[in-house]
Design a protein around this motif. Sequence first.
Motif, PDB file in Angstrom:
ATOM      1  N   ALA A   1       1.807  72.310  -9.742  1.00 41.09           N
ATOM      2  CA  ALA A   1       0.369  72.564  -9.873  1.00 41.09           C
ATOM      3  C   ALA A   1       0.053  73.150 -11.249  1.00 41.09           C
ATOM      4  O   ALA A   1      -0.930  72.760 -11.892  1.00 41.09           O
ATOM      5  CB  ALA A   1      -0.103  73.507  -8.774  1.00 41.09           C
ATOM      6  N   GLN A   2       0.893  74.073 -11.706  1.00 40.77           N
ATOM      7  CA  GLN A   2       0.689  74.660 -13.034  1.00 40.77           C
ATOM      8  C   GLN A   2       0.902  73.607 -14.121  1.00 40.77           C
ATOM      9  O   GLN A   2       0.168  73.573 -15.109  1.00 40.77           O
ATOM     10  CB  GLN A   2       1.655  75.830 -13.250  1.00 40.77           C
ATOM     11  CG  GLN A   2       1.335  77.039 -12.404  1.00 40.77           C
ATOM     12  CD  GLN A   2       2.424  78.090 -12.474  1.00 40.77           C
ATOM     13  OE1 GLN A   2       3.611  77.777 -12.359  1.00 40.77           O
ATOM     14  NE2 GLN A   2       2.021  79.337 -12.658  1.00 40.77           N
ATOM     15  N   ALA A   3       1.897  72.758 -13.924  1.00 42.84           N
ATOM     16  CA  ALA A   3       2.174  71.698 -14.896  1.00 42.84           C
ATOM     17  C   ALA A   3       1.006  70.718 -14.964  1.00 42.84           C
ATOM     18  O   ALA A   3       0.580  70.319 -16.050  1.00 42.84           O
ATOM     19  CB  ALA A   3       3.456  70.968 -14.524  1.00 42.84           C
ATOM     20  N   LYS A   4       0.471  70.348 -13.811  1.00 37.25           N
ATOM     21  CA  LYS A   4      -0.664  69.416 -13.781  1.00 37.25           C
ATOM     22  C   LYS A   4      -1.877  70.021 -14.470  1.00 37.25           C
ATOM     23  O   LYS A   4      -2.550  69.357 -15.255  1.00 37.25           O
ATOM     24  CB  LYS A   4      -1.006  69.048 -12.339  1.00 37.25           C
ATOM     25  CG  LYS A   4      -2.123  68.035 -12.246  1.00 37.25           C
ATOM     26  CD  LYS A   4      -2.380  67.604 -10.820  1.00 37.25           C
ATOM     27  CE  LYS A   4      -3.487  66.572 -10.792  1.00 37.25           C
ATOM     28  NZ  LYS A   4      -3.769  66.110  -9.441  1.00 37.25           N
ATOM     29  N   LYS A   5      -2.141  71.286 -14.212  1.00 36.45           N
ATOM     30  CA  LYS A   5      -3.282  71.968 -14.836  1.00 36.45           C
ATOM     31  C   LYS A   5      -3.119  71.994 -16.354  1.00 36.45           C
ATOM     32  O   LYS A   5      -4.064  71.724 -17.100  1.00 36.45           O
ATOM     33  CB  LYS A   5      -3.393  73.396 -14.285  1.00 36.45           C
ATOM     34  CG  LYS A   5      -4.422  74.265 -14.954  1.00 36.45           C
ATOM     35  CD  LYS A   5      -5.795  74.019 -14.390  1.00 36.45           C
ATOM     36  CE  LYS A   5      -6.794  75.055 -14.855  1.00 36.45           C
ATOM     37  NZ  LYS A   5      -7.507  74.730 -16.048  1.00 36.45           N
ATOM     38  N   ALA A   6      -1.907  72.296 -16.818  1.00 44.57           N
ATOM     39  CA  ALA A   6      -1.650  72.336 -18.260  1.00 44.57           C
ATOM     40  C   ALA A   6      -1.840  70.956 -18.880  1.00 44.57           C
ATOM     41  O   ALA A   6      -2.411  70.825 -19.967  1.00 44.57           O
ATOM     42  CB  ALA A   6      -0.245  72.853 -18.533  1.00 44.57           C
ATOM     43  N   LEU A   7      -1.393  69.916 -18.198  1.00 44.28           N
ATOM     44  CA  LEU A   7      -1.572  68.553 -18.704  1.00 44.28           C
ATOM     45  C   LEU A   7      -3.048  68.167 -18.732  1.00 44.28           C
ATOM     46  O   LEU A   7      -3.510  67.517 -19.670  1.00 44.28           O
ATOM     47  CB  LEU A   7      -0.773  67.563 -17.853  1.00 44.28           C
ATOM     48  CG  LEU A   7       0.724  67.554 -18.129  1.00 44.28           C
ATOM     49  CD1 LEU A   7       1.478  66.879 -16.995  1.00 44.28           C
ATOM     50  CD2 LEU A   7       1.011  66.874 -19.452  1.00 44.28           C
ATOM     51  N   GLU A   8      -3.786  68.567 -17.728  1.00 47.79           N
ATOM     52  CA  GLU A   8      -5.225  68.284 -17.721  1.00 47.79           C
ATOM     53  C   GLU A   8      -5.921  69.016 -18.861  1.00 47.79           C
ATOM     54  O   GLU A   8      -6.794  68.463 -19.523  1.00 47.79           O
ATOM     55  CB  GLU A   8      -5.834  68.680 -16.378  1.00 47.79           C
ATOM     56  CG  GLU A   8      -5.430  67.756 -15.249  1.00 47.79           C
ATOM     57  CD  GLU A   8      -5.831  68.273 -13.876  1.00 47.79           C
ATOM     58  OE1 GLU A   8      -6.218  69.457 -13.745  1.00 47.79           O
ATOM     59  OE2 GLU A   8      -5.742  67.480 -12.917  1.00 47.79           O
ATOM     60  N   ASP A   9      -5.519  70.259 -19.102  1.00 48.73           N
ATOM     61  CA  ASP A   9      -6.123  71.056 -20.174  1.00 48.73           C
ATOM     62  C   ASP A   9      -5.817  70.491 -21.558  1.00 48.73           C
ATOM     63  O   ASP A   9      -6.576  70.703 -22.500  1.00 48.73           O
ATOM     64  CB  ASP A   9      -5.639  72.510 -20.107  1.00 48.73           C
ATOM     65  CG  ASP A   9      -6.174  73.244 -18.885  1.00 48.73           C
ATOM     66  OD1 ASP A   9      -7.103  72.727 -18.224  1.00 48.73           O
ATOM     67  OD2 ASP A   9      -5.651  74.334 -18.582  1.00 48.73           O
ATOM     68  N   THR A  10      -4.688  69.793 -21.673  1.00 43.96           N
ATOM     69  CA  THR A  10      -4.270  69.255 -22.973  1.00 43.96           C
ATOM     70  C   THR A  10      -4.476  67.741 -23.060  1.00 43.96           C
ATOM     71  O   THR A  10      -3.886  67.088 -23.919  1.00 43.96           O
ATOM     72  CB  THR A  10      -2.796  69.594 -23.247  1.00 43.96           C
ATOM     73  OG1 THR A  10      -1.984  69.018 -22.218  1.00 43.96           O
ATOM     74  CG2 THR A  10      -2.568  71.095 -23.308  1.00 43.96           C
ATOM     75  N   ASP A  11      -5.280  67.198 -22.166  1.00 43.99           N
ATOM     76  CA  ASP A  11      -5.574  65.759 -22.145  1.00 43.99           C
ATOM     77  C   ASP A  11      -4.315  64.907 -22.050  1.00 43.99           C
ATOM     78  O   ASP A  11      -4.194  63.871 -22.691  1.00 43.99           O
ATOM     79  CB  ASP A  11      -6.396  65.339 -23.367  1.00 43.99           C
ATOM     80  CG  ASP A  11      -7.779  65.965 -23.366  1.00 43.99           C
ATOM     81  OD1 ASP A  11      -8.359  66.098 -22.270  1.00 43.99           O
ATOM     82  OD2 ASP A  11      -8.271  66.319 -24.452  1.00 43.99           O
TER      83      ASP A  11
END
Length: 69
Positions: free
Chosen positions: A47-57
């Motif tokens: 979940a944290q990894a997905k959020k970070a990827l979303e934040d960084t496009d």
Amino acid sequence: MDAQGQKTYQISGRPRIVARKELEEKEEGIPQEDIDLVAEQTGKTKAQAKKALEDTDGDIAEAIMKLKE
């Protein structure tokens, strides 16, 4: 262009053939492989990894750096 009340549009460029899988991944967002890779490299949850990827496009390297801060 507007002719007799009808609008006409012209599109230029080169056609590109895209595999159905690639289109589905774009529609779904971040590919699961990217989420797994970022989670594995950082020791964080998916979940944290997905959020970070979303934040960084979707930028994997930037997401990893962000989670390692």
